[in-house]
Structures are given as structure tokens and as C-alpha cells.
Scaffold this motif. Structure first.
Motif, short mmCIF file in Angstrom:
data_model
loop_
_atom_site.label_atom_id
_atom_site.label_comp_id
_atom_site.label_asym_id
_atom_site.label_seq_id
_atom_site.Cartn_x
_atom_site.Cartn_y
_atom_site.Cartn_z
N LEU A 71 0.83 -1.22 0.00
CA LEU A 71 0.00 0.00 0.00
C LEU A 71 0.86 1.27 0.00
N LEU B 176 2.79 1.81 -2.24
CA LEU B 176 2.91 2.11 -3.67
C LEU B 176 1.71 2.89 -4.21
N ARG C 171 1.15 3.37 -9.08
CA ARG C 171 0.85 2.32 -10.06
C ARG C 171 -0.60 1.91 -9.94
N HIS D 94 -11.18 -1.87 2.42
CA HIS D 94 -10.47 -2.04 1.14
C HIS D 94 -10.83 -0.90 0.22
N SER E 150 -10.60 -1.16 -3.13
CA SER E 150 -11.31 -1.76 -4.26
C SER E 150 -12.42 -2.67 -3.77
N VAL F 133 -13.32 -5.92 -3.54
CA VAL F 133 -12.62 -7.20 -3.67
C VAL F 133 -13.53 -8.29 -4.24
N ARG G 270 -13.47 -8.72 -8.02
CA ARG G 270 -12.14 -9.02 -8.57
C ARG G 270 -11.89 -10.54 -8.59
O1 CA2 Z 1 -8.51 -2.93 -2.31
C1 CA2 Z 1 -7.73 -2.97 -1.34
O2 CA2 Z 1 -7.61 -2.05 -0.54
C2 CA2 Z 1 -6.81 -4.19 -1.17
O3 CA2 Z 1 -6.67 -4.43 0.22
C3 CA2 Z 1 -5.49 -3.81 -1.79
C4 CA2 Z 1 -4.49 -4.97 -1.81
C5 CA2 Z 1 -5.11 -6.23 -2.40
O4 CA2 Z 1 -4.20 -7.31 -2.28
C6 CA2 Z 1 -6.42 -6.58 -1.73
O5 CA2 Z 1 -6.96 -7.72 -2.36
C7 CA2 Z 1 -7.39 -5.43 -1.81
C8 CA2 Z 1 -3.26 -4.61 -2.65
C9 CA2 Z 1 -2.56 -3.38 -2.23
C10 CA2 Z 1 -1.48 -3.09 -3.22
O6 CA2 Z 1 -1.58 -1.74 -3.58
C11 CA2 Z 1 -0.97 -1.34 -4.72
C12 CA2 Z 1 -1.01 0.00 -4.98
C13 CA2 Z 1 -0.45 0.48 -6.12
C14 CA2 Z 1 0.19 -0.38 -6.99
C15 CA2 Z 1 0.24 -1.71 -6.72
C16 CA2 Z 1 -0.34 -2.21 -5.58
#
Ligand code: CA2
Length: 143
Positions: A13, A15, A19, A100, A102, A104, A107
Motif C-alpha cells: 500500500l 505504492l 501504479r 479495502h 477496491s 474485492v 475481482r
Molecule cells: O482494495 C484494497 O484495498 C486491497 O486491500 C489492496 C491490496 C489487495 O491485495 C487486496 O486484495 C485489496 C493490494 C494493495 C497493493 O496496492 C498497490 C497499490 C499500487 C500499486 C500496486 C499495488
């Protein structure tokens, strides 16, 4: 200000905003923190942290639970894998809300299962930064 709310963020997170804006938006984690601090105002102190390490998140959950303080938790991918985080919430009797950015459930199937959902107060997903803000309002609501 006596009420303290911990906002704990899991792996990758840090990041945010750099991206995958189509999934996670363009705000950075620092932007989310600023939004929460502004929304909380003088109602609560926001203690905002991020870690890529499961054990560090376990320790923070334990500390919040032992202090009787609430947690807004975006455990990232650990949501779907971590018995350790689930046990930390249960064992420390931490009052936690899972959030979250997104939706989830819209997805991949592996994101549909949360090990944390059965032991938290509630789950808010799919509203971007508003997911965090709604969790904050839930914790600040009487009753
Ligand atoms: O939707 C969410 O907040 C998640 O917790 C985000 C996680 C994911 O594994 C969950 O399934 C849902 C991923 C966080 C990674 O965040 C990034 C941000 C920018 C670029 C790449 C990853």
C-alpha cells in the motif's frame, strides 16, 4: 483529544498513487492519512502506519487491542492469507474495521475470501478513500 484510532495498512500500500490507478485511484497513502486527519478533526487522533511485514502488523494490532484502542485495517493481500492477523485481532480483543479501496468481490476469486471478516466489527470495500472515512465515521458514531 482522548480517542485514538489506529489506521494500519499492509503490504504494497506504500505504492498507492504510483501504479495501478485504474484499480486503486491516484491518491497516495499520505493523501489518505491527510483526509482522515481532516475528517477526524478534534474528534480523534489518527495514528497512521504502513508495513510490508505481517509480524509488524500483528504487533501493532496487539498494542492497539491492549490499549483498548480501535483499528481501521487495510491488511492488503494478508486479508486473504493471514491466520496470524486474525488471531491477533481475536486474542487482543481489538475493535477493528476491515477496509479495502477496491471492491474485492468484483475481482479475482482469491480476493473474495477474508480471514479477517469473521472477527472484525464490519467490512467496507470498494469506495476508495471513502472506505477509510466511512470506517472512521462508524467508529465515531455513538452506539
Ligand atoms: O482494495 C484494497 O484495498 C486491497 O486491500 C489492496 C491490496 C489487495 O491485495 C487486496 O486484495 C485489496 C493490494 C494493495 C497493493 O496496492 C498497490 C497499490 C499500487 C500499486 C500496486 C499495488
Amino acid at each position: 483529544m482522548s480517542l485514538r484510532i489506529h489506521v494500519l495498512n499492509g503490504p504494497n500500500l506504500n505504492l498507492l498513487g504510483t501504479r495501478e490507478p485504474g484499480i486503486y485511484g491516484t491518491l497516495t497513502l499520505a493523501d489518505i492519512e491527510a483526509r482522515l486527519v481532516a475528517r477526524a478533526g478534534d474528534r480523534a487522533a489518527i495514528l497512521f502506519q504502513q508495513s510490508n511485514h505481517e509480524g509488524e502488523l500483528v504487533t501493532w494490532i496487539q498494542e492497539a487491542g491492549q490499549a483498548g484502542e480501535a483499528v481501521i485495517l487495510n491488511a492488503g493481500a494478508y486479508t486473504h492469507t493471514s491466520i496470524a492477523l486474525r488471531d491477533a485481532i481475536t486474542a487482543s480483543r481489538c475493535k477493528a474495521i476491515e477496509v479495502h479501496l477496491s471492491n474485492v468481490h468484483a475481482r479475482e476469486p482469491f480476493r473474495h475470501r477474508s480471514h479477517l471478516a469473521p472477527v472484525v466489527r464490519g467490512v467496507i470495500a470498494g469506495f476508495g478513500v471513502l472506505s477509510y472515512e466511512l470506517a472512521l465515521e462508524a467508529l465515531l458514531s455513538p452506539g
